[in-house]
Write a protein that holds these residues in place. Sequence first.
Motif, PDB file in Angstrom:
ATOM      1  N   LEU A 957       0.817  -1.205   0.000  1.00  0.00           N
ATOM      2  CA  LEU A 957       0.000   0.000   0.000  1.00  0.00           C
ATOM      3  C   LEU A 957       0.851   1.256   0.000  1.00  0.00           C
ATOM      4  O   LEU A 957       0.481   2.290  -0.554  1.00  0.00           O
ATOM      5  N   GLU A 958       2.028   1.140   0.608  1.00  0.00           N
ATOM      6  CA  GLU A 958       2.901   2.319   0.711  1.00  0.00           C
ATOM      7  C   GLU A 958       3.460   2.726  -0.641  1.00  0.00           C
ATOM      8  O   GLU A 958       3.600   3.915  -0.939  1.00  0.00           O
ATOM      9  N   PHE A 959       3.777   1.738  -1.479  1.00  0.00           N
ATOM     10  CA  PHE A 959       4.441   2.043  -2.746  1.00  0.00           C
ATOM     11  C   PHE A 959       3.508   1.958  -3.947  1.00  0.00           C
ATOM     12  O   PHE A 959       3.896   2.328  -5.042  1.00  0.00           O
ATOM     13  N   ALA A 960       2.277   1.434  -3.773  1.00  0.00           N
ATOM     14  CA  ALA A 960       1.349   1.289  -4.893  1.00  0.00           C
ATOM     15  C   ALA A 960       0.399   2.477  -4.941  1.00  0.00           C
ATOM     16  O   ALA A 960       0.041   3.051  -3.908  1.00  0.00           O
ATOM     17  N   ASN A 961      -0.014   2.818  -6.164  1.00  0.00           N
ATOM     18  CA  ASN A 961      -0.999   3.908  -6.300  1.00  0.00           C
ATOM     19  C   ASN A 961      -2.407   3.333  -6.151  1.00  0.00           C
ATOM     20  O   ASN A 961      -2.622   2.124  -6.082  1.00  0.00           O
ATOM     21  N   GLN A 962      -3.363   4.216  -6.129  1.00  0.00           N
ATOM     22  CA  GLN A 962      -4.741   3.812  -5.865  1.00  0.00           C
ATOM     23  C   GLN A 962      -5.282   2.918  -6.973  1.00  0.00           C
ATOM     24  O   GLN A 962      -6.041   1.968  -6.716  1.00  0.00           O
ATOM     25  N   LYS A 963      -4.866   3.204  -8.203  1.00  0.00           N
ATOM     26  CA  LYS A 963      -5.355   2.405  -9.324  1.00  0.00           C
ATOM     27  C   LYS A 963      -4.889   0.968  -9.203  1.00  0.00           C
ATOM     28  O   LYS A 963      -5.668   0.030  -9.449  1.00  0.00           O
ATOM     29  N   GLU A 964      -3.668   0.767  -8.818  1.00  0.00           N
ATOM     30  CA  GLU A 964      -3.152  -0.588  -8.658  1.00  0.00           C
ATOM     31  C   GLU A 964      -3.855  -1.311  -7.521  1.00  0.00           C
ATOM     32  O   GLU A 964      -4.126  -2.516  -7.601  1.00  0.00           O
ATOM     33  N   ILE A 965      -4.144  -0.588  -6.462  1.00  0.00           N
ATOM     34  CA  ILE A 965      -4.843  -1.213  -5.325  1.00  0.00           C
ATOM     35  C   ILE A 965      -6.245  -1.648  -5.734  1.00  0.00           C
ATOM     36  O   ILE A 965      -6.690  -2.763  -5.419  1.00  0.00           O
ATOM     37  N   GLU A 967      -7.251  -2.350  -8.729  1.00  0.00           N
ATOM     38  CA  GLU A 967      -7.138  -3.450  -9.686  1.00  0.00           C
ATOM     39  C   GLU A 967      -6.876  -4.764  -8.964  1.00  0.00           C
ATOM     40  O   GLU A 967      -7.437  -5.814  -9.324  1.00  0.00           O
ATOM     41  N   GLU A 968      -6.069  -4.728  -7.935  1.00  0.00           N
ATOM     42  CA  GLU A 968      -5.798  -5.938  -7.176  1.00  0.00           C
ATOM     43  C   GLU A 968      -7.055  -6.421  -6.453  1.00  0.00           C
ATOM     44  O   GLU A 968      -7.322  -7.640  -6.397  1.00  0.00           O
ATOM     45  N   ARG A 969      -7.831  -5.497  -5.924  1.00  0.00           N
ATOM     46  CA  ARG A 969      -9.085  -5.892  -5.278  1.00  0.00           C
ATOM     47  C   ARG A 969     -10.051  -6.485  -6.287  1.00  0.00           C
ATOM     48  O   ARG A 969     -10.761  -7.460  -6.008  1.00  0.00           O
ATOM     49  N   HIS A 970     -10.078  -5.888  -7.482  1.00  0.00           N
ATOM     50  CA  HIS A 970     -10.957  -6.374  -8.538  1.00  0.00           C
ATOM     51  C   HIS A 970     -10.602  -7.822  -8.904  1.00  0.00           C
ATOM     52  O   HIS A 970     -11.487  -8.673  -9.075  1.00  0.00           O
ATOM     53  N   LEU A 971      -9.295  -8.099  -9.003  1.00  0.00           N
ATOM     54  CA  LEU A 971      -8.852  -9.451  -9.330  1.00  0.00           C
ATOM     55  C   LEU A 971      -9.209 -10.436  -8.230  1.00  0.00           C
ATOM     56  O   LEU A 971      -9.580 -11.588  -8.493  1.00  0.00           O
ATOM     57  N   ALA A 972      -9.076 -10.002  -6.993  1.00  0.00           N
ATOM     58  CA  ALA A 972      -9.407 -10.882  -5.874  1.00  0.00           C
ATOM     59  C   ALA A 972     -10.890 -11.235  -5.875  1.00  0.00           C
ATOM     60  O   ALA A 972     -11.275 -12.389  -5.602  1.00  0.00           O
ATOM     61  N   LYS A 973     -11.754 -10.272  -6.201  1.00  0.00           N
ATOM     62  CA  LYS A 973     -13.191 -10.551  -6.261  1.00  0.00           C
ATOM     63  C   LYS A 973     -13.499 -11.508  -7.402  1.00  0.00           C
ATOM     64  O   LYS A 973     -14.294 -12.437  -7.262  1.00  0.00           O
TER      65      LYS A 973
END
Length: 1151
Positions: A957-965, A967-973
């Motif tokens: 979370l510290e080094f990733a931007n909001q878009k990447e976060i 996208e990762e949540r989207h993939l997990a769902k």
Amino acid sequence: MSAPDYLQCSEDHQSLLVVVQPVGIIKNENFFKIYKRISSVSQVNVSNCQRVLYIRYRHHYPVENNEWGDFQTHRKVVGLICVAECASPRDLPLVFLKFDQNKEAYSSTLYDSRLLVFGLQEEFADQSRIDVASYPDYEDCEAVEKRVEDFIESLFIVLESKRLDRTSEKSGEKIPLLYVPYEKKDFVGLDPDSRHYKKRCQGRMRKHVGDLSLQAGMLQDALVHYHMAVELLRALNDFVWLGAALEGLCSASVIHHYPGGTGGKIGSRRPQNAPVSAEASKRHRPGAQEVLIDPGALSTNGINMDASTEIGRAKNCLSPDDIIEKYKEAISYYGKSKAAGVVELEACVKAVRVLAIQKRSMEASEFLQNVVYINLRQLSEEEKIQRYSVLSELYELIGFHRKSAFFKRVAAMQCVAPSIPEPGWKACYKLLLETLPGYSLSLDPKDFSKGAHKGWAAVQMRLLHELVYASRRMGNPALCVRHLSFLLQVMLDFLSDQEKKDVAQSLESYTSKCPGNMECIVLPEGLTLPPVPFTKLPIVRSVKLLNLPVILRPQKIKNLLGQKLSTKSPFIYSPIIAHSRGEEKNKKIDFQWVQGDVCEVQLMVYNPMPFELRVETMGLLTSGVEFESLPAALSLPAESGLYPVTLVGVPRTTGQITVNGYHTSVFGVYSDCLLENLPGVKNNGCTVDVIPALPRLQISTSLPRSSHALQPSSGDEVTTHVSVQLYNGETQKLIIKLENIGTEPLETFEVTSKMVNNKEKLYGDFLTWDLQQTLSQFPLKPGKTATFTVFIKVKLDFSCQENLLQDLNDDGISVSGLPISSPFRQAVKPRAESKTLNPPDGSRSDFSHVKTLESILSFKYSGGPGHAEGYYRNLSLGLHVDVESAVVFTSVSTLPATSTRQCHLLLDVFNSTEHELTINAKDNEDLILHAGECQRMAIQVDKFNFDGISEPDAEKLEFANQKEIEEERHLAKGLEINSKLGIRWRIPSLKREGEASVEGVLNQLVLEHLQLAPLQWDVLVNGKPCDCDVIADCKVGDPVQLEVKLTNRSVNAVGPFALTVIPFQDYQNGVHNHDLKDVVTFVGSNTFFIGCVEPTENSVCNGALLFLYNGDFYLDIKFQDDSYDKELPLSWFCLPSVHIRAADTANDAQL
């Protein structure tokens, strides 16, 4: 005089000649042992006077030369020492007889003689023979030198008496005429009373007295007499004796100027207590004036004069320059008589020695040239050899090395002249060896390895050929091979093509009998012939140590516990050791070899010969560790260009190994060629570390090898490549066979993988494996095998591009999979044009495009002693997968279900293969799709609660931007939804199946529809939940308990809310009856109030209904408009519908 003495020098004029001869039978070894001791007494200080006598010893002297003793007294044998061996006194008479016979030969000139007898155990007691001395053996004879000194003093007494007799002759006495042997007949009939005759007698006698004075140690007297003799003889044109007087004058002057001598003898001839006067030192000065004595001072007979009175007023010693001039004059006078050829030759030799000391080489060469042209009598072959050898030595003395070598070579050829019945090939070979320095030729090939070639190559090659021929005639094939090898190695650039072939053939012929080697050949003369390595057959231009193949290269484990640190310095950096580290780096190579593995060294070579060069063996020369070289055989074409040659070997121990060079066998000659002796050879370092042995792993797979070579961006090299064709969603088992082909056990085994050159979106793990089953078979002993299973699962995006959607219309879609009661079911045949996978125009849609996945499996393994030292090996397997689409989801949407916690997922599925395909989800029937057919499938799913999905790590979370976060949540769902759906496809004709994933096709809107609302509403009738078309039964007239429960799953507090319950009846024809005042009544209010509900908490409100009539009733629960937050989505306020059936009795209600 027949035999010239080439060893004579100017100072020999003052020496007494003593001949030492053996008498009877005596071993040469014993004789020369005594001769050496006798000849050591070469300088004797005469007692009672300050004079020094110099003795010249000869063990052989021609009698005819002794006849010239009156001409030059140093040629006269004045002493005779005989050495005899006698075991018994009875043999003495015979010894004495032979001794007397030897004396008879020199009786006309002898002053005295001695006989030394060895072997008598009893001392010789005959007082009448004072000239005899006896000794028990050759060792017990300490008094020999003393006896010789006494003998020399006796010679001095006779010499001095003769000198005094000649100088003290009274006036009027007749002076005898001295002459040389060839003059005896010329003086027959001359008048002895004529003035000319008397003057001749006076001049010759004066010269004779000068010789005696010089021998007696009276140098100044000799100079005066020589000057007077020169004046007398010059007036008489007595040329030969005038030359002798001039030569005597030169010799006396040389003795004065050069007390150390001109013959190259060690030590000074002047006594240590004899000082050099200042006047004498001035005479060293070139150009010192010669002042002759006054002729008027001569007595009547020209003899009886006091010479000492002339010394004080005359400087009679010649200057160094005048010495040479007088020598030239004397030699010219000698040349007027053919009989004086030997004297002329010896005078030239003496002059050359003087000029050598004066370092006047050019003038000396003129004298030597005169020696060459002096005609003597017919010389024997031995005398010719001696003459040419002396000429060579004299030319060497004056620095004319090539001229010296020329005459030395002539002498060598004279040793094997055709006229000699037994040619001396050994002597010829010895003399030829002595000529080498004069022609700038050395038999050490190292002298020719650097710099330009010195000397005349044509002459050097001729000389080498003569050495080869002489060696062959000597019967020494090893020498022939060595000289031919040297000729071929050093003179290769100067040989013609035909000469190269001839030399090579000759060398092969000799080596068939005596192979060439690298051992030094020691000649009897003490000369050592160094070995001749063939560094030009072939010529090596570069040497490169090769790293091991990629699969065998050892690597060091990083951060190994217990790893030894360098103890050279306590500092991280020190400028003191920086330079030495740099030097070490230049010598050492940055990779390692492994004990027991084949190592390679690459040489770039070429063949300079005009024919094919066959190298029978060629291997490496190393040091440092035990190394097994594996020789190779080469065949290089004629005059080939650079040709790579790889030499191999196996290090058997660990440590540092240095490649020093290579060894070859060419034309039967074995050569050790060291790199340090190869000029211009490039190398990348010669020292490398050899680490302990490691196991060797070989892999084979169940998949076929691939022609696709992976090129990873990291630079890693892949040794084995396999390929497979899979459909999207398919899983393939890859069985890898691990075989230990080394000599060490395989103890550790690790597997990693990475994708390379991947441009596709990949869902899930591409490669999976279980390592524990494989490790259970370890340690893997040499020759044993193990298996390792890897599962290849390709799961790419199953969505389709927009161009496909344009070709699919709603009327061409058939829907399947919905419940029978669903009002959305349709059955429409797909369009014919949509069934074709490959259109006639040959173009393929994007959904049928073959995609490529590439991955590298890296196996890290170790074992044996190398593992203990922290080393391991890597083996890589390249995997190439061609992925084709089996099914494609062209569109995705949702429909609400009858339950608020369920919905319908609608998927448009397209079969992109050429085969019939079936697809199904969990608990759903199969949907059959023909090739190129598209159908819609509906799946009823429970809505998902995504609260359990883990959030990304804090570090991410510290080094990733909001878009990447997001996208990762989207993939997990998507992953969770896909796992619950379990959609799979199968192609029966190919017996292949796989998974159809919806992870990449779910958009945000669909995800929202599939997600449970944060506010969960539960309605219970009489304690039973009402949802999913559940009908609650009740009895007319009995109160019905109604409970509404709110669970807050959001992150914020919600409420308060006001809910109104409105009953109605549905007549199933679109008419709803809400006027039920007389049919349904509420026990209490029909409005429910829910207060503020905090996150994760719930709130319950209760009420009651009373049905007065039987029938089916519905409850519509609505929110009052002002009772909830308008900012919250409407989907959060979906309450389930309630269906109640009222009956008169309970049984009626159930019916």
